[in-house]
Design an enzyme around this catalytic site. Structure first.
Site, PDB file in Angstrom:
ATOM      1  N   TYR A  68       0.840  -1.210   0.000  1.00  0.00           N
ATOM      2  CA  TYR A  68       0.000   0.000   0.000  1.00  0.00           C
ATOM      3  C   TYR A  68       0.871   1.254   0.000  1.00  0.00           C
ATOM      4  CZ  TYR A  68      -3.370   3.480   1.686  1.00  0.00           C
ATOM      5  OH  TYR A  68      -4.147   4.603   1.823  1.00  0.00           O
ATOM      6  N   GLN A  69       1.820   1.336   0.918  1.00  0.00           N
ATOM      7  CA  GLN A  69       2.603   2.566   1.093  1.00  0.00           C
ATOM      8  C   GLN A  69       3.418   2.897  -0.160  1.00  0.00           C
ATOM      9  OE1 GLN A  69       1.606   3.727   3.835  1.00  0.00           O
ATOM     10  NE2 GLN A  69       1.135   1.940   5.098  1.00  0.00           N
ATOM     11  N   ASP A 144      -5.927  19.933  10.742  1.00  0.00           N
ATOM     12  CA  ASP A 144      -6.884  19.428   9.764  1.00  0.00           C
ATOM     13  C   ASP A 144      -6.335  19.645   8.354  1.00  0.00           C
ATOM     14  OD1 ASP A 144      -9.114  19.426   7.868  1.00  0.00           O
ATOM     15  OD2 ASP A 144     -10.417  19.338   9.619  1.00  0.00           O
ATOM     16  N   GLY A 145      -6.120  18.547   7.634  1.00  0.00           N
ATOM     17  CA  GLY A 145      -5.543  18.648   6.297  1.00  0.00           C
ATOM     18  C   GLY A 145      -6.423  19.384   5.314  1.00  0.00           C
ATOM     19  N   ASP A 162      -3.845   9.991   2.381  1.00  0.00           N
ATOM     20  CA  ASP A 162      -3.848   8.643   2.960  1.00  0.00           C
ATOM     21  C   ASP A 162      -4.895   8.621   4.061  1.00  0.00           C
ATOM     22  OD1 ASP A 162      -3.275   6.074   3.788  1.00  0.00           O
ATOM     23  OD2 ASP A 162      -1.535   6.682   4.977  1.00  0.00           O
TER      24      ASP A 162
END
Length: 290
Positions: A68-69, A144-145, A162
């Protein structure tokens, strides 16, 4: 916790169904806590090694996390000619930033993780994930992104989201206003890559994401990887670019076998990159219809 039954952790990982479960035998509970944002669990499995669970959903396991990464990092990075400045939204376990800082063209990484507890737990119990938190390329922010991207237009070459599944606090990260904010935060020719669920269980949802992004970006594709510890064993990524000429299936930056070995890559290669966009006909047909 309801997820534990006779020594097994069980995840119901389908967005719109409760008919499919994945169970992993728990050999030892390493850590559990409730942060300000979510429930955090780390347990040991004979097969999967250390496992991180957030709100009853497996995020990563020691056995297969790299598939995944590496893919969520290098699919966008190697599709961009000069990915110097990168933003990561989420990724508190450290796996994505571990891969991103390896890229020879990346000069600076900003990471926005809303929950400091996830980073702390990763540093303490998941050293195979968290090694890059001290990398000099990284600027780590606990905020908060979504709010961050709204306030930083035209700054990044690549943005990687992600996120957990689109439930609760993460739901906004799968909606059109967020994708528009990402678009504005990119430089000319910029690329985003977002976690985009499994085509085995969530194909209707994926089509909705593709439709939203095709109304914003000039080039949009869905790529796939295999993660055995996720409920379907498969998960995908939505990659989008401001540049219509980008062919995500043909990376502009191609790693040699020597480079892959030197970067300690265990899943990603240039050939795997291309194959990620070779989807089964039943999936491709549905996405082509959007």
């Amino acid at each position: 916790m309801d997820s534990f039954k006779k020594g097994w952790f069980t995840e119901t990982g389908v967005l719109n169904s409760s008919t499919t479960n994945l169970s992993i035998r728990v050999d030892q509970i390493i850590h559990e806590q409730k942060s300000d944002y979510q429930n955090i669990l780390v347990f040991q499995s004979e097969l999967f090694g250390r496992c991180l669970v957030l709100d009853d959903a497996i995020q990563c396991t020691e056995k297969d996390e790299f598939s995944y990464q590496e893919m969520i990092a290098f699919l966008p990075l190697n599709s961009h000619r000069l990915p110097q400045r990168v933003l990561i939204i989420g990724g508190g376990d450290g796996g994505v930033v571990r891969e991103v800082v390896k890229h020879p063209l990346v000069e600076q990484v900003v990471m926005c993780e809303i929950d400091p507890a996830v980073v702390d737990v990763s540093k303490r119990y998941l050293p195979f994930m968290s090694a890059a938190f001290d990398d000099p390329k990284l600027r780590l922010l606990f905020e908060d992104g979504y709010e961050f991207v709204k306030n930083h237009p035209n700054e990044f070459d690549v943005i990687i989201t992600d996120s957990s599944d689109p439930k609760g606090p993460a739901e906004c990260l799968f909606q059109e206003p967020y994708y528009r904010a990402l678009y504005r935060s990119l430089r000319t020719g910029g690329i985003i890559c977002c976690q985009a669920e499994s085509y085995w269980f969530d194909l209707t949802f994926i089509k909705q994401l593709v439709r939203k992004c095709r109304g914003i970006f000039q080039s949009v594709r869905y790529g796939s990887t295999q993660v055995p510890s996720y409920p379907s064993g498969q998960i995908g990524f939505l990659v989008c670019s401001k540049d219509q000429s980008v062919d995500f299936a043909d990376p502009v930056n191609k790693f040699t076998a020597v480079q892959c070995t030197g970067m300690q890559l265990r899943y990603y290669t240039s050939e795997i990159h291309t194959s990620a966009f070779r989807l089964p006909p039943f999936v491709q047909k549905e996405l082509d219809s959007v």
